[in-house]
Design a protein around this motif. Structure first.
Motif, PDB file in Angstrom:
ATOM      1  N   GLY A   1     -11.940   0.750  -3.411  1.00  0.00           N
ATOM      2  CA  GLY A   1     -10.937   0.703  -2.371  1.00  0.00           C
ATOM      3  C   GLY A   1     -10.767  -0.433  -1.215  1.00  0.00           C
ATOM      4  O   GLY A   1      -9.115  -1.368  -1.442  1.00  0.00           O
ATOM      5  N   PHE A   2     -11.589  -1.076  -0.911  1.00  0.00           N
ATOM      6  CA  PHE A   2     -12.599  -2.097  -0.599  1.00  0.00           C
ATOM      7  C   PHE A   2     -11.923  -3.436  -1.677  1.00  0.00           C
ATOM      8  O   PHE A   2     -11.283  -4.520  -1.347  1.00  0.00           O
ATOM      9  CB  PHE A   2     -13.558  -2.932  -0.094  1.00  0.00           C
ATOM     10  CG  PHE A   2     -13.889  -3.644  -0.160  1.00  0.00           C
ATOM     11  CD1 PHE A   2     -14.121  -4.561   1.716  1.00  0.00           C
ATOM     12  CD2 PHE A   2     -14.337  -4.935  -0.627  1.00  0.00           C
ATOM     13  CE1 PHE A   2     -14.154  -5.370   2.028  1.00  0.00           C
ATOM     14  CE2 PHE A   2     -14.981  -6.139  -0.289  1.00  0.00           C
ATOM     15  CZ  PHE A   2     -14.693  -6.423   0.979  1.00  0.00           C
TER      16      PHE A   2
ATOM     17  N   PHE B   1       0.972  -1.588  -0.224  1.00  0.00           N
ATOM     18  CA  PHE B   1      -0.047   0.092  -0.138  1.00  0.00           C
ATOM     19  C   PHE B   1       0.622   1.378  -0.230  1.00  0.00           C
ATOM     20  O   PHE B   1       0.476   2.165  -1.069  1.00  0.00           O
ATOM     21  CB  PHE B   1      -0.487  -0.406   1.592  1.00  0.00           C
ATOM     22  CG  PHE B   1      -2.657   0.075   1.253  1.00  0.00           C
ATOM     23  CD1 PHE B   1      -3.092   0.499   1.002  1.00  0.00           C
ATOM     24  CD2 PHE B   1      -2.399  -2.115   0.850  1.00  0.00           C
ATOM     25  CE1 PHE B   1      -4.623   0.073   0.607  1.00  0.00           C
ATOM     26  CE2 PHE B   1      -4.371  -1.628   0.089  1.00  0.00           C
ATOM     27  CZ  PHE B   1      -5.154  -1.042   0.627  1.00  0.00           C
TER      28      PHE B   1
ATOM     29  N   GLY C   1     -11.173  -0.021   3.188  1.00  0.00           N
ATOM     30  CA  GLY C   1      -9.518  -0.751   3.212  1.00  0.00           C
ATOM     31  C   GLY C   1      -9.358  -1.670   4.287  1.00  0.00           C
ATOM     32  O   GLY C   1      -8.848  -2.770   4.368  1.00  0.00           O
TER      33      GLY C   1
ATOM     34  N   TYR D   1     -13.775  -4.140  -8.560  1.00  0.00           N
ATOM     35  CA  TYR D   1     -13.160  -2.758  -8.495  1.00  0.00           C
ATOM     36  C   TYR D   1     -13.699  -2.007 -10.480  1.00  0.00           C
ATOM     37  O   TYR D   1     -13.484  -0.757  -9.444  1.00  0.00           O
ATOM     38  CB  TYR D   1     -11.518  -2.781  -9.098  1.00  0.00           C
ATOM     39  CG  TYR D   1     -10.799  -1.785  -9.356  1.00  0.00           C
ATOM     40  CD1 TYR D   1     -10.044  -1.434  -7.799  1.00  0.00           C
ATOM     41  CD2 TYR D   1     -10.145  -1.902 -10.476  1.00  0.00           C
ATOM     42  CE1 TYR D   1      -9.510   0.098  -8.112  1.00  0.00           C
ATOM     43  CE2 TYR D   1      -9.097  -0.692 -10.171  1.00  0.00           C
ATOM     44  CZ  TYR D   1      -9.019   0.075  -9.351  1.00  0.00           C
ATOM     45  OH  TYR D   1      -7.565   0.692  -9.663  1.00  0.00           O
TER      46      TYR D   1
ATOM     47  N   LEU E   1      -5.402   4.280   2.882  1.00  0.00           N
ATOM     48  CA  LEU E   1      -6.039   3.278   3.419  1.00  0.00           C
ATOM     49  C   LEU E   1      -8.047   4.283   4.344  1.00  0.00           C
ATOM     50  O   LEU E   1      -7.024   5.277   4.498  1.00  0.00           O
ATOM     51  CB  LEU E   1      -5.251   2.832   4.672  1.00  0.00           C
ATOM     52  CG  LEU E   1      -5.783   1.613   5.012  1.00  0.00           C
ATOM     53  CD1 LEU E   1      -5.792   0.473   4.595  1.00  0.00           C
ATOM     54  CD2 LEU E   1      -4.575   1.291   6.103  1.00  0.00           C
ATOM     55  N   THR E   2      -8.390   3.500   4.082  1.00  0.00           N
ATOM     56  CA  THR E   2      -9.962   4.126   4.163  1.00  0.00           C
ATOM     57  C   THR E   2     -10.615   2.713   5.515  1.00  0.00           C
ATOM     58  O   THR E   2      -9.717   2.139   5.394  1.00  0.00           O
ATOM     59  CB  THR E   2     -10.701   4.308   3.312  1.00  0.00           C
ATOM     60  OG1 THR E   2     -10.750   2.791   2.628  1.00  0.00           O
ATOM     61  CG2 THR E   2     -10.682   5.204   2.672  1.00  0.00           C
TER      62      THR E   2
ATOM     63  N   THR F   1      -7.513  -3.582  -2.139  1.00  0.00           N
ATOM     64  CA  THR F   1      -6.998  -3.874  -1.002  1.00  0.00           C
ATOM     65  C   THR F   1      -7.126  -5.796  -1.229  1.00  0.00           C
ATOM     66  O   THR F   1      -6.223  -6.288  -0.494  1.00  0.00           O
ATOM     67  CB  THR F   1      -7.968  -3.693   0.214  1.00  0.00           C
ATOM     68  OG1 THR F   1      -7.762  -2.400   0.619  1.00  0.00           O
ATOM     69  CG2 THR F   1      -6.977  -4.103   1.374  1.00  0.00           C
TER      70      THR F   1
END
Length: 410
Positions: A361-362, A279, A290, A352, A286-287, A365
């Motif tokens: 983002g999920f 990352f 994530g 995505y 990073l959320t 990751t």
């Protein structure tokens, strides 16, 4: 006991955990945090042409996004996240912003291209130039220059007459891009801008002039604000929950699988560190989604270890030696693990490309987590267990969670 195999195992483990412990504090401090963890706000803009009858082109949308990023940087916002979506949308994420209204006002106004005299007066603006007429050429010394054309020849002639032998600076908002000197009166509406430009600089200036100073009007379609205190609280709670959950998982693996469980704990720590490292190298943000994907990835990595270790235990119960059981169990479990991982990668890939924002983002990751999990919890784990078995330090089946009474003769 094979000292070399045991020494190799210990050396690999010590180096791996040593690098993780040494680099983790700095790595964690450098990972970019999203606005849901750091506080800030997110805006979704809908772009429209300023002049009626015009269209929002892909180039103008990208240039407008770049302009918004420069404005955010100029306002003191660190590492703004500005992305285009679809044909006419721009999403802006700004983390760690205190004066939100001031930044929003700065981002809201359209970018303005202007040609100014020495006194700062705006002599011409972006809409005065013929659209798409600016081109990059080369002078007799093979230096890049920009060829331009204006709509009103008389106006241009008057400007060049008044500013003869004076600079006519080119500005985008309040940023000076260039300051060429007017060398003659131009009456045909055409001119060249020359100077010590690189080809890239000349191309960039040509694009800005052609786009008429990014002639797009931005309208806020969606706004989300997260306070810095709330973001910090979310981060602390998430980290706390992640640490507790990870410790319980590691304890479970060690209690139920003994030596393989210890190896699994080592590979899970390595896996988590590698995900954060990737990352950081990707300069990704990073959320909370994530982090949720990261913790879910840890769960999937544990599943991979359990599938493999249970298969190995079945092979041991059938009467095979530890090394034969490891080879056979790893071989038969590998296909199951890979099938599950590939289907997850496919589903995350669809998320995505179709989703946006937090969904992307999920998905990203998860894809990164799955690929790293294959390297650490499948390949790296098998290598470490193989070294331990060949060291002949742990020769009893009980070390692998199998009672001797459960072992059947071949």
């Amino acid at each position: 006991m094979n000292i070399k195999r045991l020494a190799a195992f210990l050396l690999i483990v010590v180096i791996t955990l040593g690098v993780v412990a040494w680099s983790s504090p700095g790595l964690l401090s450098k990972v970019r945090l999203g606005l849901d963890l750091k506080g800030g706000f997110e805006i979704l803009y809908v772009a429209e042409p300023i002049e009626a009858g015009k269209e929002v082109t892909r180039d103008s949308l990208i240039k407008t996004a770049q302009s918004l990023e420069k404005r955010a940087n100029a306002s003191g916002v660190a590492e703004p996240d500005v992305t285009t979506e679809g044909t006419n949308r721009i999403r802006v994420k700004l983390a760690g912003v205190e004066n939100q209204e001031q930044v929003r006002e700065l981002l809201r106004k359209p970018a303005e291209l202007s040609f100014r005299g020495p006194d700062g007066k705006k002599e011409m603006v972006g809409s005065d130039f013929v659209e798409g007429a600016a081109k990059v050429g080369f002078d007799t010394a093979n230096r890049p220059m920009i060829q331009i054309e204006v709509k009103d020849k008389d106006k241009f002639a008057d400007v060049t007459r008044r500013l003869l032998n004076q600079p006519l600076a080119i500005y985008l908002d309040e940023e000076q891009l260039s300051a060429p000197v007017v060398q003659q009166v131009l009456t045909d509406g055409k001119a060249t801008i020359s100077g010590n430009y690189t080809f890239e600089e000349a191309t960039n200036l040509k694009d800005i002039i052609n786009l008429g100073a990014l002639p797009l009007k931005l309208t806020e379609k969606y706004t989300q604000s997260v306070g810095a205190t709330l973001g910090q609280q979310s981060l602390e709670q998430t980290v706390k929950a992640g640490i507790i959950g990870s410790l319980l998982i590691l304890l479970f693996m060690v209690v139920f699988y003994r030596v393989p469980g210890i190896v699994a704990a080592i590979t899970l720590i390595t896996y988590t560190w590698l995900v954060l490292l990737v990352f950081y190298l990707m300069n990704a943000t990073l959320t909370l989604p994530g982090i949720a994907a990261l913790i879910l990835g840890i769960g999937m990595a544990v599943d991979a270890n359990i599938i493999k270790f249970e298969r190995v235990k079945e092979e041991i119960r059938s009467g095979k030696s530890l090394l034969s059981a490891l080879k056979s169990g790893s071989k038969h479990s590998f296909r199951t693990i890979m099938d599950a991982n590939i289907t997850n990668i496919i589903s995350c890939g669809v998320l995505y490309f179709i989703g946006n924002g937090a969904i992307r983002g999920f998905a990203l990751t998860m894809i990164v987590s799955i690929l790293i999990s294959i390297l650490t919890n499948v390949l790296f784990s098998r290598m470490l267990i193989d070294l331990l078995i060949r060291s002949k330090l742990f020769t009893k089946p009980t070390y692998f969670g199998v009672k001797e009474a459960d072992i059947r003769e071949l």
